[in-house]
Design an enzyme around this catalytic site. Structure first.
Site, PDB file in Angstrom:
ATOM      1  N   SER A 141      30.852  36.092  33.845  1.00  0.00           N
ATOM      2  CA  SER A 141      30.208  36.367  35.136  1.00  0.00           C
ATOM      3  C   SER A 141      28.758  36.719  34.860  1.00  0.00           C
ATOM      4  CB  SER A 141      30.881  37.525  35.846  1.00  0.00           C
ATOM      5  OG  SER A 141      30.053  37.999  36.900  1.00  0.00           O
ATOM      6  N   TYR A 155      34.327  45.627  36.218  1.00  0.00           N
ATOM      7  CA  TYR A 155      34.282  44.157  36.186  1.00  0.00           C
ATOM      8  C   TYR A 155      33.224  43.686  35.186  1.00  0.00           C
ATOM      9  CZ  TYR A 155      34.078  39.335  37.917  1.00  0.00           C
ATOM     10  OH  TYR A 155      34.101  37.967  38.021  1.00  0.00           O
TER      11      TYR A 155
HETATM   12  P1  NDP Z   1      40.399  33.434  42.618  1.00  0.00           P
HETATM   13  O1  NDP Z   1      40.883  34.797  42.913  1.00  0.00           O
HETATM   14  O2  NDP Z   1      39.936  32.570  43.722  1.00  0.00           O
HETATM   15  O3  NDP Z   1      41.512  32.647  41.759  1.00  0.00           O
HETATM   16  C1  NDP Z   1      42.036  33.313  40.637  1.00  0.00           C
HETATM   17  C2  NDP Z   1      42.952  32.379  39.880  1.00  0.00           C
HETATM   18  O4  NDP Z   1      43.403  33.104  38.730  1.00  0.00           O
HETATM   19  C3  NDP Z   1      44.188  32.005  40.668  1.00  0.00           C
HETATM   20  O5  NDP Z   1      44.621  30.724  40.264  1.00  0.00           O
HETATM   21  C4  NDP Z   1      45.180  33.083  40.253  1.00  0.00           C
HETATM   22  O6  NDP Z   1      46.562  32.690  40.312  1.00  0.00           O
HETATM   23  C5  NDP Z   1      44.809  33.274  38.802  1.00  0.00           C
HETATM   24  N1  NDP Z   1      45.191  34.604  38.359  1.00  0.00           N
HETATM   25  C6  NDP Z   1      44.783  35.812  38.828  1.00  0.00           C
HETATM   26  N2  NDP Z   1      45.412  36.809  38.190  1.00  0.00           N
HETATM   27  C7  NDP Z   1      46.238  36.213  37.291  1.00  0.00           C
HETATM   28  C8  NDP Z   1      47.169  36.684  36.352  1.00  0.00           C
HETATM   29  N3  NDP Z   1      47.393  37.995  36.187  1.00  0.00           N
HETATM   30  N4  NDP Z   1      47.861  35.782  35.618  1.00  0.00           N
HETATM   31  C9  NDP Z   1      47.656  34.450  35.773  1.00  0.00           C
HETATM   32  N5  NDP Z   1      46.795  33.935  36.651  1.00  0.00           N
HETATM   33  C10 NDP Z   1      46.104  34.803  37.408  1.00  0.00           C
HETATM   34  O7  NDP Z   1      39.217  33.648  41.546  1.00  0.00           O
HETATM   35  P2  NDP Z   1      37.932  32.756  41.226  1.00  0.00           P
HETATM   36  O8  NDP Z   1      38.292  31.343  41.209  1.00  0.00           O
HETATM   37  O9  NDP Z   1      36.825  33.230  42.080  1.00  0.00           O
HETATM   38  O10 NDP Z   1      37.591  33.267  39.758  1.00  0.00           O
HETATM   39  C11 NDP Z   1      37.983  32.566  38.592  1.00  0.00           C
HETATM   40  C12 NDP Z   1      37.279  33.197  37.395  1.00  0.00           C
HETATM   41  O11 NDP Z   1      35.871  33.127  37.592  1.00  0.00           O
HETATM   42  C13 NDP Z   1      37.619  34.677  37.206  1.00  0.00           C
HETATM   43  O12 NDP Z   1      37.682  34.969  35.834  1.00  0.00           O
HETATM   44  C14 NDP Z   1      36.432  35.373  37.846  1.00  0.00           C
HETATM   45  O13 NDP Z   1      36.237  36.664  37.331  1.00  0.00           O
HETATM   46  C15 NDP Z   1      35.315  34.427  37.489  1.00  0.00           C
HETATM   47  N6  NDP Z   1      34.151  34.529  38.341  1.00  0.00           N
HETATM   48  C16 NDP Z   1      34.227  34.349  39.703  1.00  0.00           C
HETATM   49  C17 NDP Z   1      33.096  34.486  40.497  1.00  0.00           C
HETATM   50  C18 NDP Z   1      33.112  34.324  41.969  1.00  0.00           C
HETATM   51  O14 NDP Z   1      32.103  34.686  42.623  1.00  0.00           O
HETATM   52  N7  NDP Z   1      34.162  33.782  42.584  1.00  0.00           N
HETATM   53  C19 NDP Z   1      31.791  34.824  39.900  1.00  0.00           C
HETATM   54  C20 NDP Z   1      31.819  34.979  38.477  1.00  0.00           C
HETATM   55  C21 NDP Z   1      32.949  34.842  37.747  1.00  0.00           C
HETATM   56  P3  NDP Z   1      47.445  32.937  41.660  1.00  0.00           P
HETATM   57  O15 NDP Z   1      46.959  31.885  42.638  1.00  0.00           O
HETATM   58  O16 NDP Z   1      48.850  32.723  41.245  1.00  0.00           O
HETATM   59  O17 NDP Z   1      47.141  34.316  42.112  1.00  0.00           O
END
Ligand code: NDP
Length: 246
Positions: A141, A155
């Site tokens: 991030s 975070y």
């Molecule tokens: P979302 O919350 O939209 O999606 C998260 C995804 O990760 C889902 O597929 C979810 O699965 C999965 N997930 C969450 N927790 C677990 C777990 N314990 N075990 C397995 N899978 C899990 O997140 P984003 O797409 O926004 O974020 C993706 C990555 O990018 C993260 O690492 C986030 O920190 C990073 N990021 C995001 C930003 C943003 O602004 N959106 C900015 C910077 C970084 P399920 O659908 O089953 O819950």
């Protein structure tokens, strides 16, 4: 278009958001893709269908990133089904936005277990299975480099950890031609951080560009790092943040 033809990729957290876009983008590049999810089985099934419609193989695995044993088993299962492993994308992550005085040590354990230990466990299990010349890509991030508002301590700490982890991996795996890099997104419109959410305007105010990014824009950066053009890029960060660091 087909620069990833024949490659086998595992994306953690591929059912929604950036992970789903990345899984699909890797398949568009020609890769077969396994991805994990925690609870969104319907969303996962949709991503599988989209990948299969592209003519690629897809496997959705229910694996909690907080459970390091399950993560290691999931990596083995993915590599077995795919018939090998060339690309690991450590994407699964959770947010944790609150003042440090309100976050409990249980919150710290949960966030680090998913965002950091989960990534470590996935890479640890993947390393022996990864082909020479393979790729490890972590979703960090922009908060790892610059924190523009309060409430981000936990975070930001978790995402900063991935930078050191990735650099260490780059050194360990370089002799095999395997690269390790972190993609550092800014605010991206997903369920985690919706562009119409309560914190959206404050985030846009910290950018050079006047909008959130899209999951597809981050997926394009991941796909680039996964491809042959990025073979000499390792141990670094690819920032895709709308000018958050400008
Ligand atoms: P979302 O919350 O939209 O999606 C998260 C995804 O990760 C889902 O597929 C979810 O699965 C999965 N997930 C969450 N927790 C677990 C777990 N314990 N075990 C397995 N899978 C899990 O997140 P984003 O797409 O926004 O974020 C993706 C990555 O990018 C993260 O690492 C986030 O920190 C990073 N990021 C995001 C930003 C943003 O602004 N959106 C900015 C910077 C970084 P399920 O659908 O089953 O819950």
């Amino acid at each position: 278009m087909n620069e990833l033809l024949g490659k086998k990729a595992l994306v953690t957290g591929g059912s929604r958001g950036i992970g789903a876009a990345t899984s699909i983008a890797l398949a568009e590049g020609g890769a077969d893709v396994a991805f994990t999810y925690k609870s969104s089985a319907d969303a996962a099934a949709k991503v599988v269908k989209e990948i299969e419609a592209l003519g690629r193989r897809a496997f959705a695995l229910e694996v909690d990133a907080a459970d390091a044993v399950a993560v290691a088993d999931g990596v083995q299962g993915a590599a077995d089904r795919l018939g090998g492993l060339d690309i690991l994308v450590n994407n699964a992550g959770v947010g944790a936005i609150a003042p440090i005085t309100e976050l409990t040590l249980a919150d710290v354990d949960r966030v680090l277990a998913i965002n950091v230990r989960g990534a470590y466990a996935a890479a640890q299990a993947a390393v022996p299975r990864l082909s020479d010349g393979g790729r490890v890509i972590h979703l960090g991030s922009c908060a790892a480099g610059r924190v523009t508002s309060p409430g981000m301590t936990l975070y930001a700490m978790s995402k900063a950890a991935l930078v050191g982890f990735s650099k260490g991996l780059a050194r360990e795996l370089g002799a095999r031609g395997i690269t390790s890099n972190v993609v550092q997104p800014g605010p991206i419109d997903t369920d985690m951080n919706p562009a119409d959410g309560p914190f959206a305007q404050a985030q846009i105010g910290a950018l050079a560009l006047d909008r959130f990014g899209t999951p597809a824009e981050v997926a394009a950066a991941v796909t680039y790092l996964a491809g042959p053009a990025a073979a000499y890029i390792t141990g670094t960060e690819l920032t895709i943040d709308g000018g958050h660091l400008a």
